[in-house]
Design an enzyme around this catalytic site. Sequence first.
Site, short mmCIF file in Angstrom:
data_model
loop_
_atom_site.label_atom_id
_atom_site.label_comp_id
_atom_site.label_asym_id
_atom_site.label_seq_id
_atom_site.Cartn_x
_atom_site.Cartn_y
_atom_site.Cartn_z
N GLU A 48 39.65 40.86 38.70
CA GLU A 48 40.63 40.17 39.55
C GLU A 48 40.09 39.69 40.89
OE1 GLU A 48 40.74 43.56 38.84
OE2 GLU A 48 41.32 44.70 40.61
N HIS A 101 47.84 40.23 33.96
CA HIS A 101 47.36 41.44 34.64
C HIS A 101 46.46 41.07 35.83
CE1 HIS A 101 45.92 45.67 34.75
NE2 HIS A 101 44.82 45.10 35.20
N GLU A 102 45.47 40.24 35.57
CA GLU A 102 44.53 39.92 36.66
C GLU A 102 45.23 39.12 37.75
OE1 GLU A 102 41.97 41.65 36.44
OE2 GLU A 102 42.03 42.07 34.28
#
Length: 854
Positions: A260, A293-294
Site C-alpha cells: 500500500e 484492501h490496499e
Amino acid sequence: MPDPQKAVRLADYQPYTHCVDSVDLTFRLVPEATRVTARLTLRPNPERTGRNALRLDGEGLKLLSCTVDGKPVKPEIDAESLTIPAKSLPAGAFTLETVVEIAPDANTALEGLYMSKGMYCTQCEAEGFRKITYYPDRPDVMSRFRVRIESDLPVLLSNGNPVGRGKGQAEWDDPWPKPAYLFALVAGDLKAHSSTFVTVSGRKVDLNIWVRPGDEDRCAYAMDSLIRSMKWEEEVYGREYDLDVFNIVAVDDFNMGAMENKGLNVFNSRYVLASPETATDDDFARIEAIIAHEYFHNWTGNRITCRDWFQLCLKEGLTVFRDHQFSGDMRSAAVRRIEDVVALRARQFREDAGPLAHPVRPESFVEINNFYTATVYEKGAEVIGMLKTLVGDAGYKRALDLYFDRHDGDAATIEDWLQVFEDATGRDLSQFKLWYSQAGTPQLKVADDWKDGVYTLTFTQANPPTPGQPKKDPKVIPINVGLLNPNGDEVVPTIMLEMTRAKQSFRFEGLAARPIPSILRGFSAPVVLDRKGLAEERAFLLAHDTDPFNRWEAGRALAKDVLAEMALKGAPPPPAFLDAMASVVFDESLDPAFRALCLRLPGEDDLAQTIHAMGRIPDPAKIHAARREMAGALAIRLGDGLQRLYKDLDDSAPFSPSAEQAGRRALKMSALGLLTRRDGGKLAASAFARARSMTEEIGALSALLDVREGQAELAAFAARWRRDANVMDKWYGLQIMNAEPSEAAAVTTRLTETPAFDWKNPNRFRSVIGALAANHAGFHHQSGAGYRTVADWLIKLDPLNPQTAARVSTAFETWPRYDAARRKLARAELDRILAAPGLSGDLREMVERMIAAR
Ligand SMILES: [Zn+2]
C-alpha cells in the site's frame, strides 16, 4: 553476521532519538551500482532526554560519503547500522547527507530496491528501506519525502504528486509525512491503463495501472474495483483520497500479494491482471478484495500508521475487516462471510492450534517478516468484527470517526484504538483486550435445558494453552443466537448474548415449546463451537435456519461429523446426510453460490484438524479415502438430477465476472466434478473443449485430473498458455494438488525439472512447492517423500529469498498432530533444515518455533 536469535520486545519500546523533518532522495539508477543520495533534516526528539548519538539502520550498503551540515564525518559502521556519536553532532537541528551504492540486479530477496524483468521496483515493508539507504527504519519516524529519479527508462514513479519531469529524470513530492516502509520507487518500460475519479469534495484524481506492454487490456477489472473502492470508502467511512494521482504497478516477482505505498501501490501481477480467458471467478473476487484492501490502507495504515511492528494488527486487522465489509456489499454478504470463515479456519485456526500460535499482537519477535500471519490479519479482523457487534453499528461509527479525528497523522497503538472505543461508547474494554494478548482459539461448549416453560442455554469457555501462555483468563465472547420452534419458525430473532465468565447461562421465557437453538449466527466470534451428537438438530437447521451462515454451518458440521466417523471407523456414508445434501443442492429457491458452498466438502487438512480436536490421531490416507468415498456416494445419490442441474446452469449469457454468474458457474463446476465420477470424464472433456472462461477450463481440467484422466487436456492447456506465467501457475498447481498421494512428491519433482519452473519467482515456487504442501495426503504420505521434497526446496530457496522460504515452511506447522512415525519423519526434515549451512534468521526462527512444540 547479526545474532539470528536476538529478539525484539514490545516492552522495550522507546521513541526514536531524533525527528526527521524532511527527506530528499536522489536515485541514479544502474542495475549493478545504483547511487542513492539521502539528505535528512534532523533535530533532537523532545520526547528523549540528553544528547544522543544518531543511529541509522542500514544493511548491505556501500557508503561513499557522509556529511553533517556539509562537513565530512566518520561514522561507526557495522552490518546493521551507521552511528554518529553525539559529540560529532550539533546541539540543535542539522542536515545529514549520505551517499551509498547498492546493486538492485543482485537483490534476490526482493526486499529493498530490486529488479524484475528489466524494471526497478521496491518493497520496503517491513524493514526493506534499510537496504536502500541509511535511515531510522521504524514506523514511528514519519517524514516528508521528496524523490528525484535519474534513468533513461520511460516511466519513473514514486510516492505523492509528480512535480517535475525532464529528459532522463523525474521528481516526486509527497506532502503527507510517512514512515519509510511506505516508500516506493518504480522505473521501467511500462504502459498505463488510465482513468479518473472525482472525489466527493471535487478533487480530480488521475488513476493509472502500470503494466508491461501487451498487458494493458487486462486491467479493466482492477480499475473498476479501484473506482468502486474509492466511492465506497467515501460513502461508508467518509474518507476521501488525498493526492492528485493514484498509481498501481503490476510486478511479476513479488513476495507478497500487494503493498500500500502512499500513492503508488505495488501489486503482484497475479492480483491485477484479469480477463475472462485468463482469470477464474475466484481470481476476480480476490483482485477486487486486494485492490480495495490496499486502497483502504490510505487511511488505515498510511494516514494513521503503527507505532511499532507489534501493532501490525492495528492496520492489518482493521483493513482486512474493511475489505471484508466491502466485498460483502459488492457481492452476497452471506456467501462472502462463509468463504471468509472457511479461510479463517483453514489458516488461522490451524495456526492457533499449532506450535506457531501467537497473539494478534505479539510481544516479541526475531524477524518481523514472520509475523505477517493469518492471526495478525484474519483474527485481527475478527476481533474488530466482535468489537462492532459489542458496541453496535452506531457505536462503531462514532468510534471510527473519533479514531480518524484524533489520530490522523499519528503512529498509533492498540491502546489508542481501544481508548477511542471506550471514549466513544463509554464501555470498559479491559477484558476485551485479552483478544489482543492471548493466543489460541477458545472452545465454547454449549448445553441446553427446557424446564417449566423456561429455556436455558449454558456456555462454558475453555482457552487452551499455547506456546508461552499456559494459563488464560476468560474472554468476552459475543454470541449471536436465534431460536426456532419445532415447525421451523423463528420465535426469537437474533440477539447478542455477551459472555464474560468461564461459565454462563442465559434464560429465555415465554416460549410455547422447547426451541431449537441457532448459535453463533454469522460466526459472531472466532471460536470452536462444541455441540456434539445432535445430527437431527443439524439437519433441522440445515433445512430451516433463517441465518444463512448458520444454515451452511449446520451442513458443514454434519459433513465433518460424518467424514470423521468414516475416517476413524470406516463407516459408510449415512443416507440421511446424502438426503440432506440433495435437498439443499436441488432447492431452486437458494442462491446457486450458497448451494455450491454446501456441496463443497470440508478439506482434508480441516478434517485432520477436527479429528485432532476430538483427541484422536488423524490418518491422512484414511481421511483422503473417506472424502473420495463420500464424493462417489454423493454422485450416485444426486443421480440424474445432477445432469439436469448441469444443463440448467449451462447458459449462453455473455460472460460477466459478477457474483451472480460466478455463483452459477461454481455450482455448475461442482456438478461437473460429481458427474465425472460417473462417466469417467466424457462430459468434462467436452466441457474443456468448449470452455468460455478460465473458471470452466480449470473446472473441467480438475474434474478430469480427479479421475486420473486429462493428460491430453493438460498438454493443450500448456500449449495455449505457455507465455502467461500467471495462468501457467495454475497448470502446475492443479497437477500436484490432484495427484495420487503416493505420487504427489514424484509429480512435484518431475514438474520442477520442466524448463518453465523458475524457482526464483515466488509465485511459481508457491504454485509448485506450496501445492505439494496443500495436497494433504501427499505431503503427509507415510513414505516421507512429501516432507523431504518440501524441505529440499526450502533449503535451496532460503539463501536467495529467506522471506518466501520462511512462509512456505509453515507447511510443517501441523506436524505434532500426526502419528509417531510421521512425526519422526517430519522432525528429521526440520532438523535437516536447521543444520543447513548459512540458514537465514527468517527460516531459523520458524523452524525453531515449530520444533519447540514437542
Ligand atoms: Zn494490508
